[in-house]
Design a protein around this motif. Structure first.
Motif, PDB file in Angstrom:
ATOM      1  N   PRO A 103       0.808  -1.232   0.000  1.00 46.79           N
ATOM      2  CA  PRO A 103       0.000   0.000   0.000  1.00 46.79           C
ATOM      3  C   PRO A 103       0.836   1.274   0.000  1.00 46.79           C
ATOM      4  N   GLN A 104       1.958   1.255   0.719  1.00 44.43           N
ATOM      5  CA  GLN A 104       2.792   2.462   0.778  1.00 44.43           C
ATOM      6  C   GLN A 104       3.362   2.802  -0.596  1.00 44.43           C
ATOM      7  N   ALA A 110       0.985   7.243  -6.517  1.00 42.24           N
ATOM      8  CA  ALA A 110      -0.155   8.118  -6.776  1.00 42.24           C
ATOM      9  C   ALA A 110       0.154   9.551  -6.358  1.00 42.24           C
ATOM     10  N   GLN A 111       0.890   9.720  -5.287  1.00 44.69           N
ATOM     11  CA  GLN A 111       1.252  11.065  -4.825  1.00 44.69           C
ATOM     12  C   GLN A 111       2.128  11.779  -5.847  1.00 44.69           C
ATOM     13  N   ALA A 124      -5.848  13.135  -2.420  1.00 41.97           N
ATOM     14  CA  ALA A 124      -6.614  11.923  -2.723  1.00 41.97           C
ATOM     15  C   ALA A 124      -5.752  10.680  -2.618  1.00 41.97           C
ATOM     16  N   ALA A 125      -4.429  10.850  -2.794  1.00 45.03           N
ATOM     17  CA  ALA A 125      -3.522   9.706  -2.756  1.00 45.03           C
ATOM     18  C   ALA A 125      -3.235   9.238  -1.336  1.00 45.03           C
ATOM     19  N   GLY A 126      -3.828   9.877  -0.350  1.00 40.32           N
ATOM     20  CA  GLY A 126      -3.573   9.502   1.030  1.00 40.32           C
ATOM     21  C   GLY A 126      -4.249   8.210   1.443  1.00 40.32           C
ATOM     22  N   ALA A 131      -5.711   6.403  -4.105  1.00 36.47           N
ATOM     23  CA  ALA A 131      -4.520   6.177  -4.921  1.00 36.47           C
ATOM     24  C   ALA A 131      -4.848   5.331  -6.142  1.00 36.47           C
ATOM     25  N   LEU A 132      -5.707   4.331  -5.958  1.00 35.35           N
ATOM     26  CA  LEU A 132      -6.101   3.487  -7.098  1.00 35.35           C
ATOM     27  C   LEU A 132      -6.833   4.316  -8.150  1.00 35.35           C
ATOM     28  N   GLY A 133      -7.703   5.205  -7.686  1.00 34.44           N
ATOM     29  CA  GLY A 133      -8.426   6.046  -8.629  1.00 34.44           C
ATOM     30  C   GLY A 133      -7.493   6.937  -9.433  1.00 34.44           C
ATOM     31  N   ILE A 134      -6.473   7.460  -8.783  1.00 31.91           N
ATOM     32  CA  ILE A 134      -5.509   8.324  -9.475  1.00 31.91           C
ATOM     33  C   ILE A 134      -4.717   7.533 -10.502  1.00 31.91           C
TER      34      ILE A 134
END
Length: 231
Positions: A103-104, A110-111, A124-126, A131-134
């Motif tokens: 996950p990290q 994503a970040q 949103a990437a938090g 993150a998956l959406g990004i």
């Protein structure tokens, strides 16, 4: 399983009779086969598979015993093709499963995308779902498939189906429910990828390794001095 939950002897006997009936129906369908892809044979096969599976489960639950044969499940094969001979449109259905292994790493990737594309301080990437959406919004699915380890993902099973249609769908026609009402008899071809297949290959490799080791042992034995036949 508790005694209260066990099937009765009568239920096991009834399941056995159902297998016998399904066997007779399957043989009759085969004898009346109208062609290589006769749907009646396919249906009788599925009924036999279901009856055999039910009997096997009841037999095990009641008597801790199994049958000596195994019939492939119905979903292991497609029904005979019954779509248009000259389809004017096709649909390509793809499913790819992934495990979020890191996950990290996923959020970090994503970040980076978020930092490059947004200057409004959004985060949103938090979260994993953010993150998956990004990432899936930024990269094509094929690129994610080829770079999944970079995104902290681990591949699972995947499948691709190609289905035929009389006419191409109208724009927006199926968007509300894209994966419903799939007619398996219109599937032109499908391609499956699973670790199950790798395990089967590994089993074969193990057998090959054993054979190779045996051959090496025989070669070493050839170096031994032969026995004197006169002794």
């Amino acid at each position: 399983m508790s005694d209260a939950a066990q099937p009765t002897a009568a239920e096991v006997r009834a399941a056995a009779e159902a297998v016998k009936t399904a066997l007779d129906r399957h043989l009759a369908a085969v004898e009346r086969r109208s062609g290589e892809d006769d749907p009646a044979v396919y249906e009788a096969f599925n009924q036999l598979a279901a009856a055999a599976e039910a009997y096997d489960e009841l037999l095990y639950d009641r008597y801790d015993e199994v049958t000596p044969f195994e019939i492939p499940a119905a979903e292991d094969s497609l029904p005979p093709y019954a779509g248009p001979e000259e389809p004017n449109g096709i649909s390509v259905l793809i499913r790819r499963d992934y495990a979020v292994a890191e996950p990290q790493r996923l959020r970090a990737q994503a970040q980076r995308v978020e930092a490059a594309d947004h200057d409004d301080g959004e985060d949103a990437a938090g979260t994993v779902h953010g993150a998956l959406g990004i990432l899936f919004g930024e990269f094509e699915p094929d690129e994610i498939a080829s770079r999944h380890k970079e995104f902290g993902l681990e591949e699972g099973d995947s499948t691709l189906w190609v289905t035929a249609a009389e006419e191409p769908a109208e724009p927006g026609e199926w968007l509300e429910a894209p994966f419903e009402h799939i007619d398996q008899q219109r599937v032109v071809c499908r391609f499956d990828v699973s670790a199950v297949f790798d395990d089967e290959t590994d089993d074969g490799d193990d057998e090959t390794d054993e054979i190779d080791e045996l051959a090496e042992d025989l070669d070493e034995d050839e170096d031994l001095e032969p026995l004197d036949a006169d002794r």
